[in-house]
Design an enzyme around this catalytic site. Structure first.
Site, short mmCIF file in Angstrom:
data_model
loop_
_atom_site.label_atom_id
_atom_site.label_comp_id
_atom_site.label_asym_id
_atom_site.label_seq_id
_atom_site.Cartn_x
_atom_site.Cartn_y
_atom_site.Cartn_z
N LYS A 159 45.78 36.20 50.03
CA LYS A 159 44.36 36.48 49.95
C LYS A 159 43.54 35.20 49.80
O LYS A 159 42.54 34.99 50.50
CB LYS A 159 44.08 37.40 48.75
N ARG B 274 33.16 37.17 46.10
CA ARG B 274 33.22 35.81 45.58
C ARG B 274 33.49 34.78 46.68
O ARG B 274 32.91 33.70 46.71
CB ARG B 274 34.33 35.74 44.52
N ASP C 198 35.41 39.44 40.49
CA ASP C 198 36.01 39.89 39.23
C ASP C 198 35.16 39.51 38.02
O ASP C 198 34.54 38.45 37.99
CB ASP C 198 37.38 39.23 39.02
#
Length: 435
Positions: free
Chosen positions: A22, A97, A121
């Site tokens: 990721k 993000r 997050d």
């Protein structure tokens, strides 16, 4: 809000293959904006955060074609810069993000880059100073709309320079490297991040025609070029997922093989798990984890003092695996101090583990002491809410080892980082259903 129902206490068995990384994908996908030529990328993980970024690229005018499972081509030959000022971009960019790494390529190639304050997050502050201070040193003008929380940088042509980063930020380094690759002259970045995913980005840029040296070190030198071309690139396997499956095997006393892990890019990860008493066997490019029938014992330091596991910039331990290690330690023989230096909210899920019967002392927002049960007392099933990606998977691992049926709500957080996790776990024997 999605939910997992997990029947714990079952041993697992078989093989599991990690998804593409990721954190690499978020960098590599932004880099396609540096050229008007086609870039082909494979092993892209099918997860929420990556799919959001692909959608953002499409909205920017990038031509995206899916060629197969995890395989795409991208061509940014007609980028719509007006989209950057749209209400939709301000909304969509805020939810991811990784969108911050759009700024460097856009600034370098088109002379301007904008981004709303990114979300992601809720694990603590993740400041953007390193990114924008780097752009400013390259000659960009910075502006910030406080009311809309909207950042912007503009420059006719970036100028190479020397810079000493105030922190070895992975995303900050990636953003600055992408911007500097099209700057005029030489850029030197000291205290650069050197994670394998950043190395992958630099190697890809060099194949596109960039001139980057010092790859893998904390001192990068970039000779700016006029333009970059197309290339092909394959993502590394996700080291965080690999660590998650090691923790899962240990907690459930399961025999598992993790396939195609790219051992050379795992750094300290195997060493740290071995310090926790986990047996890992290298079989080609796979990791074989035998059934730990008698549990696993945490090593003390050579003077007998308690082991401390802490995060550090690469080649130190990645912070993304500390929550996995913390959960795993709850059933180890011995004690360990977990020191999460980077994020001040990432240990705030331990109350859920304490509810399950774990012996954990939260010393402060950054440190937790874990006293292992040595499997003499099983964790107990409970109902939980996933607070973020990594804590969510850690709680999932705890639930798979616990006695009884657990419920985890807000699993959208887990889906942001793990591809089809319930399907893949069922394939190795887990009792998990998505509600």
């Amino acid at each position: 809000m999605g939910t997992f129902k997990i029947e714990g206490g079952h041993q697992l068995h078989g093989e599991i293959t990690p998804q593409g990384a990721k954190n690499e994908a978020l960098q590599i996908l932004c880099a396609v904006l540096l050229t008007s030529e086609e870039v082909a990328i494979t092993n892209i993980p099918d997860i929420v955060d990556v799919n959001k970024l692909i959608s953002l690229l499409k909205d920017l005018g990038v031509k995206v074609q899916k060629k197969g499972q995890g395989a795409y081509t991208f061509k940014a030959d007609d980028v719509n810069l007006d989209y950057l000022q749209s209400t939709q971009f301000k909304e969509d960019g805020r939810g991811l993000r990784g969108s911050i790494m759009l700024v460097g390529p856009l600034l370098a190639r088109f002379g301007k880059g904008y981004i709303p304050k990114p979300g992601g997050d809720k694990i603590g502050r993740r400041r953007l100073d390193t990114h924008f201070e780097g752009f400013i040193k390259l000659g960009a003008n910075f502006r910030y709309n406080k009311e809309e929380h909207f950042y912007g940088v503009e420059a006719e042509r970036l100028q190479g320079t020397y810079m000493l980063l105030d922190e070895a930020s992975v995303t900050g380094t990636a953003n600055i490297v992408m911007a500097a690759s099209l700057a005029e002259g030489k850029t030197t970045i000291y205290n650069a991040a050197c994670e394998p995913y950043l190395q992958q980005l630099c190697k890809m840029l060099n194949r596109m025609g960039a001139k980057i040296s010092g790859i893998g070190s904390n001192l990068l030198e970039i000779e700016g070029v006029e333009s970059l071309g197309g290339t092909e690139h394959r993502m590394l396997p996700d080291m965080i997922e690999i660590g998650s499956w090691i923790g899962l095997a240990a907690m459930t006393k399961s025999e598992l093989t993790i396939k195609n892990v790219s051992w050379e890019d795992l750094g300290q990860i195997p060493t740290v798990f071995r310090k926790l008493g986990i047996q890992l066997e290298r079989r080609g490019d796979d990791i074989f984890i035998p059934e730990h029938k008698d549990g696993y014992e945490i090593q003390n330091y050579i003077d007998g003092s308690i082991l401390t596991v802490s995060d550090a910039p690469w080649p130190g331990m990645t912070p993304d695996l500390l929550s996995i290690i913390l959960v795993m330690a709850t059933q180890a023989k011995g004690e360990v101090l977990i020191h999460q230096k980077m994020f001040e909210s990432r240990l705030f899920f331990v109350d859920k583990l304490i509810d399950m019967g774990a012996k954990i002392i939260l010393c402060d927002p950054h440190r937790a002491t874990v006293i292992g049960h040595n499997f003499k007392s099983n964790l107990k099933a409970t109902t939980m809410v996933s607070p973020d990606i990594r804590a969510g998977v850690s709680l999932l691992i705890a639930a798979l080892s616990a006695k009884g049926t657990s419920t985890i709500h807000n699993i959208e957080q887990i889906d942001r980082g793990y591809e089809n996790i319930d399907t893949r776990l069922r394939a190795i024997g887990a009792k998990i259903t998505r509600v």
